[in-house]
Write an enzyme that holds these catalytic residues in place. Structure first.
Site, PDB file in Angstrom:
ATOM      1  CB  CYS A  13      -2.391   2.381   9.755  1.00 46.78           C
ATOM      2  SG  CYS A  13      -3.997   1.677   7.977  1.00 46.78           S
TER       3      CYS A  13
ATOM      4  CB  THR B 211     -27.769  -9.634  10.558  1.00 50.94           C
ATOM      5  OG1 THR B 211     -28.662 -10.544  11.456  1.00 50.94           O
ATOM      6  CG2 THR B 211     -28.843  -9.498   9.116  1.00 50.94           C
TER       7      THR B 211
ATOM      8  CG  ASN C  15      -0.230  -0.579   2.218  1.00 50.19           C
ATOM      9  OD1 ASN C  15      -0.029  -1.394   2.470  1.00 50.19           O
ATOM     10  ND2 ASN C  15      -0.546   0.807   3.227  1.00 50.19           N
TER      11      ASN C  15
HETATM   12  C1  LIG Z   1      -6.058  -0.629   3.449  1.00 52.33           C
HETATM   13  C2  LIG Z   1      -6.089  -1.862   3.483  1.00 52.33           C
HETATM   14  C3  LIG Z   1      -5.998  -2.904   4.702  1.00 52.33           C
HETATM   15  C4  LIG Z   1      -7.345  -2.778   5.538  1.00 52.33           C
HETATM   16  O1  LIG Z   1      -8.133  -2.893   4.806  1.00 52.33           O
HETATM   17  P1  LIG Z   1      -9.712  -2.028   5.134  1.00 52.33           P
HETATM   18  O2  LIG Z   1     -10.751  -2.940   5.141  1.00 52.33           O
HETATM   19  O3  LIG Z   1      -9.905  -0.636   5.603  1.00 52.33           O
HETATM   20  O4  LIG Z   1      -9.817  -2.395   6.668  1.00 52.33           O
HETATM   21  C5  LIG Z   1      -5.308  -3.623   4.476  1.00 52.33           C
HETATM   22  N1  LIG Z   1      -4.151  -4.322   3.546  1.00 52.33           N
HETATM   23  C6  LIG Z   1      -3.891  -3.803   3.010  1.00 52.33           C
HETATM   24  C7  LIG Z   1      -2.763  -3.860   2.111  1.00 52.33           C
HETATM   25  C8  LIG Z   1      -4.332  -1.986   2.573  1.00 52.33           C
HETATM   26  O5  LIG Z   1      -3.971  -0.955   1.735  1.00 52.33           O
END
Ligand SMILES: *Cc1c(COP(=O)(O)O)cnc(C)c1O
Length: 396
Positions: A332, A244, A158
């Site tokens: 994050c 659900t 990411n």
């Molecule tokens: C955004 C991301 C996540 C987390 O996904 P969420 O739906 O935001 O919890 C996990 N792994 C990677 C590589 C990401 O970019």
């Protein structure tokens, strides 16, 4: 004149695709519980199963191998937590030791889960990457042994966009009898992903990174692979994820995936051109820059760049004043002043990692957007460098 707004933070999240918005609006009328047997319930069930089929077909999976989960983070947590699970729902072979192998550049939801499992007595090994962020396959071979239960390696990073050779990694892992998971949240919908061709056992995706709604994801679980649910309760998702169903989220995910299937290939070509123009513009107009990540095995829209003598946070805030949204490291990790764990893992010195920004483009970005960034960025960097005593000292 109104200020131009340029969103180039698509790896953090994406705007809803107009077709997804329309599908969500329609789906809001059907409020039934998919588990109910009456007509409203059956309508909701059809919506959920339609989305499951679209998701499965896009990944080359069969529909009963797809489980909807609350997010990419939940999908990743579920797979790793199988190890710590001792419930009667768990089908994990107990002949494998409690060991996990992963890498140093994973998303925090893999790294933190791994560390938490380590606290509970699970052996966790972190495989290193090279300067481009590619996983060291020799080290991986050494780490995976007869005690390893699960290996988890992300498909595309990411922060720097580096894409791993998942097929080769899955072969290594299977050759040693372990199961293989890939966090493909950044890969699905941006580059081709076929679970059978890749040979993975588990794969995670998330809707909000591909123009779908937040708070919904999916887990591919290969048939016959041992599994243990993280959330227990009702029989939803064939007992693999209780609660659900988030029908609206699931409809949005299905539509987002349908649109990715239609748009992905052309968009990837377009984004590669935009990225080349952006890179060229930066290189020509700003001295002392370095581009990070793999030069070719990289997500089409992701450009990670370091500027000597300029703090990433300062660059982000100055660009924000000009209407441009980018990021330092991952969403994050921002909010902390620690340099990106991904850049540090590539061997980059902390000082240089601090001066890095991630520019991640997506479907609405245009040539004009790139031109605007190339126009604004040199001035922003120059202003920040003027305030940096370290940069001026080095320049003399
Ligand atoms: C955004 C991301 C996540 C987390 O996904 P969420 O739906 O935001 O919890 C996990 N792994 C990677 C590589 C990401 O970019």
């Amino acid at each position: 004149m109104e200020q131009r707004q340029v969103y180039m933070d698509h790896n953090a999240t994406t705007p809803l695709h107009p077709a997804v918005k329309a599908a969500l609006t329609d789906a809001m009328e059907a409020f039934g519980n998919p588990s109910s047997l009456h007509a409203l319930g059956r309508t909701a069930r059809e919506q959920v199963e339609d989305a499951r089929e679209k998701t499965a077909s896009f990944l080359g999976a069969s529909p009963d191998e797809i489980v909807f989960v609350g997010s990419g983070s939940e999908g990743n947590n579920t797979v790793l937590s199988i190890l710590a699970c001792a419930s009667r729902h768990c089908t994990l072979r107990r002949d494998r030791g409690p060991e996990i192998v992963t890498t140093t550049i994973e998303h925090p939801c893999i790294l933190e889960t791994s560390k938490c499992l380590a606290d509970r007595g699970v052996d966790v090994k972190f495989v290193d990457v090279d300067a481009y962020g590619k996983v060291d396959l020799d080290q991986l071979k050494d780490c995976v042994n007869e005690r390893t239960a699960v290996v988890s390696v992300m498909m595309a990073n990411n922060e720097i966009g580096t894409i791993q050779d998942i097929k080769a990694i899955a072969e290594i892992v299977h050759g040693r009898g372990a199961v293989f998971h890939t966090d493909a949240v950044q890969a699905v919908g941006k580059i081709p992903v076929n679970v059978r061709e890749l040979g993975v056992d588990f794969l995670t995706l998330s809707a909000h990174k591909i123009y779908g709604p937040k708070g919904i994801g999916a887990l591919y679980i290969r048939k016959q692979v041992p599994f243990c649910p993280l959330i227990l309760g009702g029989h939803q998702e064939k007992g693999r994820r209780a609660g659900t169903e988030n029908t609206l989220g699931i409809v949005g995910l299905g539509k987002a995936i349908e649109m990715r299937a239609a748009e992905m290939d052309d968009e990837a070509k377009r984004l590669l051109e935009l990225k080349a123009a952006l890179r060229k513009g930066i290189e020509e107009r700003i001295p002392d820059v370095q581009f990070n990540g793999h030069p070719t095995d990289c997500l089409p829209g992701t450009l990670n760049v370091s500027f000597d003598g300029a703090e990433g946070e300062a660059i982000l805030l100055y660009l924000d004043l000009e209407g441009i949204a980018v990021s330092t490291g991952s969403a994050c990790a921002s909010g902390s002043l620690d340099p990106s764990h991904v850049l540090l893992a590539t061997g980059m010195p902390a000082e240089q990692a601090h001066g890095s920004v991630r520019i991640s483009m997506g479907r609405e970005n245009t040539e004009e957007d790139v031109a605007y960034v190339v126009e604004q960025l040199p001035d922003v960097i120059a202003r920040i460098r003027d305030m940096s005593t370290a940069y001026k000292r080095d320049a003399q």
